[in-house]
Write a protein that holds these residues in place. Structure first.
Motif, PDB file in Angstrom:
ATOM      1  N   GLU A 145      50.779 -62.235 -53.240  1.00  0.00           N
ATOM      2  CA  GLU A 145      51.195 -61.311 -52.193  1.00  0.00           C
ATOM      3  C   GLU A 145      50.962 -61.922 -50.819  1.00  0.00           C
ATOM      4  OE1 GLU A 145      49.100 -57.647 -52.856  1.00  0.00           O
ATOM      5  OE2 GLU A 145      50.781 -56.811 -53.975  1.00  0.00           O
ATOM      6  N   PHE A 146      51.933 -61.736 -49.931  1.00  0.00           N
ATOM      7  CA  PHE A 146      51.833 -62.219 -48.556  1.00  0.00           C
ATOM      8  C   PHE A 146      51.803 -61.038 -47.596  1.00  0.00           C
ATOM      9  CE2 PHE A 146      53.536 -65.717 -50.953  1.00  0.00           C
ATOM     10  CZ  PHE A 146      52.955 -66.840 -50.392  1.00  0.00           C
ATOM     11  N   GLY A 147      51.263 -61.284 -46.411  1.00  0.00           N
ATOM     12  CA  GLY A 147      51.177 -60.235 -45.406  1.00  0.00           C
ATOM     13  C   GLY A 147      52.539 -59.832 -44.870  1.00  0.00           C
ATOM     14  N   ARG A 148      52.530 -58.750 -44.098  1.00  0.00           N
ATOM     15  CA  ARG A 148      53.811 -58.186 -43.647  1.00  0.00           C
ATOM     16  C   ARG A 148      54.273 -58.726 -42.309  1.00  0.00           C
ATOM     17  NH1 ARG A 148      52.314 -52.083 -41.652  1.00  0.00           N
ATOM     18  NH2 ARG A 148      50.310 -52.526 -40.677  1.00  0.00           N
ATOM     19  N   ARG A 149      53.474 -59.507 -41.591  1.00  0.00           N
ATOM     20  CA  ARG A 149      53.844 -59.954 -40.244  1.00  0.00           C
ATOM     21  C   ARG A 149      54.305 -61.413 -40.176  1.00  0.00           C
ATOM     22  NH1 ARG A 149      54.093 -54.769 -38.745  1.00  0.00           N
ATOM     23  NH2 ARG A 149      52.048 -53.804 -38.449  1.00  0.00           N
ATOM     24  N   HIS A 150      53.570 -62.316 -40.824  1.00  0.00           N
ATOM     25  CA  HIS A 150      53.778 -63.743 -40.579  1.00  0.00           C
ATOM     26  C   HIS A 150      55.150 -64.241 -41.015  1.00  0.00           C
ATOM     27  CE1 HIS A 150      49.921 -64.002 -38.983  1.00  0.00           C
ATOM     28  NE2 HIS A 150      49.255 -64.627 -39.928  1.00  0.00           N
ATOM     29  N   VAL A 151      55.737 -63.604 -42.025  1.00  0.00           N
ATOM     30  CA  VAL A 151      57.071 -64.040 -42.447  1.00  0.00           C
ATOM     31  C   VAL A 151      58.084 -63.854 -41.325  1.00  0.00           C
ATOM     32  CG1 VAL A 151      57.609 -61.783 -43.460  1.00  0.00           C
ATOM     33  CG2 VAL A 151      58.836 -63.817 -44.234  1.00  0.00           C
ATOM     34  N   TRP A 152      57.890 -62.830 -40.511  1.00  0.00           N
ATOM     35  CA  TRP A 152      58.788 -62.584 -39.381  1.00  0.00           C
ATOM     36  C   TRP A 152      58.523 -63.567 -38.251  1.00  0.00           C
ATOM     37  CZ3 TRP A 152      62.799 -59.288 -39.836  1.00  0.00           C
ATOM     38  CH2 TRP A 152      62.770 -58.426 -40.936  1.00  0.00           C
ATOM     39  N   THR A 153      57.263 -63.913 -38.049  1.00  0.00           N
ATOM     40  CA  THR A 153      56.937 -64.909 -37.030  1.00  0.00           C
ATOM     41  C   THR A 153      57.539 -66.263 -37.375  1.00  0.00           C
ATOM     42  OG1 THR A 153      54.850 -63.774 -36.525  1.00  0.00           O
ATOM     43  CG2 THR A 153      55.053 -66.064 -35.824  1.00  0.00           C
ATOM     44  N   ALA A 154      57.316 -66.702 -38.605  1.00  0.00           N
ATOM     45  CA  ALA A 154      57.817 -68.017 -39.009  1.00  0.00           C
ATOM     46  C   ALA A 154      59.338 -68.040 -39.091  1.00  0.00           C
ATOM     47  CB  ALA A 154      57.206 -68.407 -40.360  1.00  0.00           C
ATOM     48  N   GLY A 155      59.928 -67.015 -39.689  1.00  0.00           N
ATOM     49  CA  GLY A 155      61.383 -66.966 -39.803  1.00  0.00           C
ATOM     50  C   GLY A 155      62.071 -66.908 -38.457  1.00  0.00           C
TER      51      GLY A 155
END
Length: 425
Positions: free
Chosen positions: A98-108
């Motif tokens: 499971e990954f957090g809900r914020r960092h995927v948006w930062t990196a993407g």
């Protein structure tokens, strides 16, 4: 009085009110990530887009710049709260992890935004520039939504003023470093865009890769229905009046900032008649940043210690209004130097304290990024309205003195309305 959603101890870490102070390493990484975002936002607006548009449409550069920046800001108005709402609902599982809900948006957002800048560098028409800038704004606002939510997600209330001061400094420092990068270290408009694209990747990805990001259990994920999602963008002023007043004050102060900064390069060229407008712009940006760095963290920490926010917001508005009036009364180079330093000092106080204040009037822990995205509309919408107001003020209604007088009035009103907020002293 505003009612903030209580966060019981039984809630998951992603929704709990933070109590453990963040450390210097975390602050340094989010500082760098915000530095990358603001370099990508402001360097094109202040340097690269004016240069590019002047090459394409030299006889109509003011209006075309207003159109391009206005469309980009409109995209930001829509993208920021939507990305925030999706971030609030993100439950990512890859290969059983499971990954957090914020960092995927930062990196993407960083990766796709860098690609948008690369494409923007190749445009030779106003339409191409507008489309490229809209794409970049969408990506960078997705990043901004996740980064902004990191403050209430991870930082205790008693530390938010100081941390917000550090997070606010990149808004000015990003423009300084971006301007130096694209004017002194690289040659050519296209190379400038490419340099900013590389910078945002190097500065932003470490925060997403190296800091914790609590996953949201699926049992706590709000339903993802488009109609309900769009309806959630409306935060009732009747139910949450303090949130509404915080939005209004932010909107007016940022409108004043948009009015005062959009045509700064043209002001130095046509109003002050500076012999080296681009060099003069860099000097003013440096002074503005110095003023901001001198006040942002100090004011935030003083506000944390006293527990008071509103008096600092009012004081910051007064300082910024005085700076704008100086430009209106005496549009000469020495006065521009003084005004830049004062404006930076006032804006530093405003950014750190107002950012902390806003996190204290958020309605619900489950919607932090979405609600901050709604607040960020107050940052982006003035970039739409600002060009629409600035162009006629400069061209038809008295020129730059009128523009900066209006800037002072709008800023002063915006900061004064903070007294309407009742739940925060």
């Amino acid at each position: 009085m505003t009612t903030v959603d209580p966060t019981p101890a039984s809630l998951p870490a992603a929704l709990a009110e933070p109590t453990t102070p963040v450390r210097r390493g975390w602050i340094g990484l989010i500082f760098a990530a915000n530095l990358g975002v603001w370099m990508a936002f402001f360097t094109p607006i202040q340097v690269l887009l004016p240069q590019q548009i002047e090459q394409i449409a030299p006889g109509n550069k003011e209006n075309m710049l207003a159109v391009v920046t206005g469309l980009g800001a409109l995209a930001a108005v829509l993208a920021n709260p939507l990305a925030g709402a999706l971030s609030d609902r993100t439950c990512l599982r890859i290969a059983g992890r499971e990954f957090g809900r914020r960092h995927v948006w930062t990196a993407g957002g960083a990766v796709l935004g860098a690609a948008a800048l690369v494409l923007l560098a190749q445009q030779r028409t106003i339409l191409g520039v507008a489309l490229g800038w809209v794409a970049a704004q969408v990506c960078f606002n997705a990043m901004l939504a996740s980064l902004t939510a990191a403050i209430p997600d991870r930082v205790p209330v008693t530390q938010r003023g100081g941390v917000s001061g550090w997070v606010g400094i990149p808004q000015a420092l990003g423009l300084v470093l971006g301007a130096v990068l694209v004017t002194a270290l690289v040659t050519g408009n296209a190379a400038g865009y490419l340099a900013i694209a590389v910078a945002i990747l190097l500065l932003s990805l470490p925060f997403a890769l190296l800091t914790p990001d609590e996953p949201l259990p699926r049992t706590h994920r709000p339903a993802l229905r488009m109609r309900a999602l769009l309806a959630s963008m409306w935060v009732s002023p009747r139910q949450h009046p303090d949130f509404a007043w915080a939005w209004i004050t932010r909107f007016l102060v940022q409108l004043g900032n948009a009015l005062g900064t959009l045509y700064l390069l043209y002001f130095l060229t046509d109003g002050v008649r500076h012999p080296d407008p681009e060099g003069g712009l860099l000097m003013l940006i440096l002074l503005y940043t110095l003023g901001m760095m001198l006040t942002a963290v100090v004011a935030g920490r003083l506000s944390d210690r006293s527990g008071r926010r509103k008096i600092y917001v009012i004081a910051s508005g007064l300082i910024m209004a005085v700076a704008a009036l100086l430009l209106a009364v005496a549009p000469i180079w020495p006065m521009a130097i003084v005004a830049a330093l004062l404006l930076g000092a006032g804006y530093g106080v405003y950014l750190s304290v107002d950012a902390a204040l806003i996190t204290q009037v958020l309605p619900r822990a489950t919607d932090r990024a979405k609600d901050l995205g709604v607040i960020n509309i107050a940052n982006s919408a003035p970039q739409v309205l600002g060009p629409a107001l600035s162009a006629p003020l400069v061209v038809y209604l008295g020129g730059y003195p009128t523009l900066y007088a209006v800037t002072a009035v709008v800023t002063l009103i915006g900061s004064a309305l903070v007294v309407k907020i009742r739940s925060v002293p």
